[in-house]
Design an enzyme around this catalytic site. Structure first.
Site, short mmCIF file in Angstrom:
data_model
loop_
_atom_site.label_atom_id
_atom_site.label_comp_id
_atom_site.label_asym_id
_atom_site.label_seq_id
_atom_site.Cartn_x
_atom_site.Cartn_y
_atom_site.Cartn_z
N GLY A 16 3.90 45.82 3.33
CA GLY A 16 2.34 45.36 3.51
C GLY A 16 2.25 44.72 4.94
O GLY A 16 3.03 43.70 5.05
N GLY A 18 -1.03 43.29 7.29
CA GLY A 18 -2.55 42.76 6.91
C GLY A 18 -2.91 42.10 8.49
O GLY A 18 -2.24 42.00 9.24
N ALA A 19 -4.17 41.63 8.43
CA ALA A 19 -4.49 40.84 9.63
C ALA A 19 -3.75 39.77 9.75
O ALA A 19 -3.77 39.03 10.75
CB ALA A 19 -6.18 40.63 9.32
N TYR A 20 -3.21 39.16 8.56
CA TYR A 20 -2.48 37.80 8.39
C TYR A 20 -1.11 37.81 8.70
O TYR A 20 -0.66 36.83 9.01
CB TYR A 20 -2.70 37.28 6.98
CG TYR A 20 -2.64 38.29 6.01
CD1 TYR A 20 -1.34 38.67 5.73
CD2 TYR A 20 -3.64 38.87 5.41
CE1 TYR A 20 -1.15 39.69 4.82
CE2 TYR A 20 -3.76 39.97 4.65
CZ TYR A 20 -2.31 40.22 4.06
OH TYR A 20 -2.05 41.27 3.13
N GLY A 21 -0.38 38.88 8.64
CA GLY A 21 0.84 38.82 8.86
C GLY A 21 1.60 39.97 8.21
O GLY A 21 0.76 40.90 7.42
N THR A 22 2.81 40.02 7.68
CA THR A 22 3.55 40.95 7.19
C THR A 22 4.14 40.59 5.83
O THR A 22 4.34 39.43 5.84
CB THR A 22 4.55 41.59 8.14
OG1 THR A 22 4.02 41.79 9.63
CG2 THR A 22 5.02 42.84 7.94
N VAL A 23 4.28 41.58 4.88
CA VAL A 23 4.77 41.22 3.62
C VAL A 23 5.99 42.23 3.58
O VAL A 23 6.09 43.29 3.84
CB VAL A 23 3.79 41.49 2.68
CG1 VAL A 23 4.34 41.09 1.40
CG2 VAL A 23 2.45 41.02 2.85
N ASP A 140 -9.21 39.13 -3.87
CA ASP A 140 -8.95 40.57 -3.56
C ASP A 140 -7.93 41.32 -4.65
O ASP A 140 -7.08 41.85 -4.50
CB ASP A 140 -8.15 40.53 -2.17
CG ASP A 140 -7.89 42.02 -1.64
OD1 ASP A 140 -8.70 42.78 -1.83
OD2 ASP A 140 -6.79 41.97 -1.06
#
Lengths: 306, 124
Positions: A16, A18-23, A140
């Site tokens: 994943g 996202g705006a926040y970083g990667t998973v 979410d």
């Protein structure tokens, strides 16, 4: 915080962004198990990590001590200094190799049994009640972050991260699904724990339907699809602090929820309606939902009646 | 190899439709992603439909993790997803493969209390 992520946890795939970083899906090379690595880059100053980040991480660790069966384990937190101004904080979570989306798709026709749905809902609401009691909002909830083990145990993932991320959100546009968002979020009016109950209601309906309940492709379209079922709320329930006017929507009357979820029983329909209530203040809470007669089995009901 | 990275991401997320379309557009089923793993190694173990599509397209079920020696069958056994375990075996995954700790898939299933998987693997 430990400093050895790269040695113990080896990424195997990106799951994943996202705006926040990667998973990442990663392997814990000590236990052999898969884990989920969620990283966020935070700006640091001479005092180190921002207080807000430290506080949120501390809250997640405190939750972890309860060892709740319906939330994923937070196994580790690591901080890696990238430069004098930036530190990468990595949260290591338990990884469950099946989500509710896959679980629903796998169920052979005609879908999950009513008993199975009741059990999943009970576990989901238990996890949510636990988070809400500890003043953690999910924000979410969707079938992709409700995990189901091979033993049928439900575990909520991705909770409590929204606040960590929102403090350090990069300005990259991300596509997020609108389908499980409540009216107050679509209208940008308020964000509190009832948000998660709306999403849970949408997911409850989806367990019977085996397809999402409201599939809007924009905020306005999503609201239109919602009002199509729950009706246009009365003027006095429309939030006052929002830009979108109630006049933009046709004056629809509520339809019986069984029109869109015909398979649900009477008690289930009543609970679903309480979850899909427009006014967040009138929406049922997770704890009250667990007390709803829908969750009392036939035997208990007969006993109370006699 | 961006296509293979997309393929492993789709497989790990249990997105069967995307896995299929990527294979059709030329992603190599046994191609390595930037972490040196193939799709069947990182797939969502609970998604037997992803497993089915990958195996049908010729995914090698006997490729071991370079760090731990785990094969996809070890991982499916560890997580307890019997449908995926059966599929892997059907597509010639080796039930006697050992990881770096000298454990076979059946041992891993036992350690994690997955009686149905243990029974199946012992019946082979």
């Amino acid at each position: 915080m430990a400093h050895a992520t790269s040695i113990q946890y080896e990424p195997v795939a990106e799951i994943g962004g996202g705006a926040y970083g990667t998973v990442y899906k990663a392997r814990d090379t000590e236990s052999g198990q898969f884990v989920a690595l969620k990283s966020v880059r935070v700006q640091t100053d001479q005092n180190g990590l921002p207080v807000s980040t430290v506080r949120e991480v501390a809250l997640l660790r405190r939750l972890e001590q309860f060892d709740h069966p319906n939330v994923v384990r937070l196994m580790d937190v690591c901080a890696t200094k990238r430069s004098d101004q930036e530190t990468k904080v990595t949260l290591v979570f338990e990884h469950v190799d099946q989500d509710l989306k896959t679980y629903l798709e796998r169920a052979p026709a005609p879908g999950l049994s009513p008993e199975r749905i009741k059990d999943l809902m009970k576990q989901l609401l238990c996890g949510l009640a636990f988070l809400h009691t500890n003043r953690v909002m999910h924000r979410d909830l969707k079938p992709e972050n409700i995990l189901v083990t091979s033993q049928g145990q439900v575990k909520l993932a991705d909770f409590g991260l929204a606040r960590i991320y929102s403090c350090h959100m990069a300005l990259t546009p991300v596509v997020v699904t609108l389908w499980y968002r409540p009216p107050e979020v679509l209208l940008q009016s308020s964000y509190a724990t009832p948000v998660d109950i709306w999403s849970t209601g949408c997911i409850f309906a989806e367990m019977f339907r085996r397809k999402p309940l409201f599939c809007g492709d924009s905020e306005v379209d999503q609201l239109g699809k919602i009002f199509d079922v729950v009706g246009l709320p009365p003027e006095e329930e429309w939030p006052t602090d929002v830009t979108l006017s109630r006049k933009n929507f046709p004056p629809l009357l509520p339809r019986p929820i069984t029109d869109v979820v015909p398979e649900i029983n009477g008690q289930g329909a009543q609970l679903l309606q309480k979850m899909l209530t427009f006014d967040p203040l009138k929406r049922i809470s997770a704890l009250n939902a667990l007390e709803h007669p829908y969750f009392q089995d036939e035997e208990t009901l007969t006993q109370t009646k006699s | 190899m961006p296509l293979e990275d997309d393929l492993t991401t789709a497989a790990a997320n249990g997105d069967t439709a995307r896995v299929e379309s990527l294979l059709q557009t030329g992603a190599q089923v046994n191609g390595l992603n930037r972490f040196g793993r193939t799709a069947v190694q990182v797939m969502m173990m609970g998604s037997s439909s992803v497993a089915q599509v990958l195996l049908k397209h010729g995914a090698d079920p006997n490729v071991a993790d370079p760090r731990t020696g785990s094969t996809p069958l070890h991982d499916a056994a560890r997580t307890g997803f019997l449908d995926t375990v059966r599929l892997l075996v059907e597509y010639t995954a080796d039930p006697e493969a050992t990881d770096n700790t000298n454990c076979r898939p059946v041992d891993v299933a036992k350690d994690n209390g997955h009686a149905d998987v243990v029974a199946f693997l012992e019946s082979l």
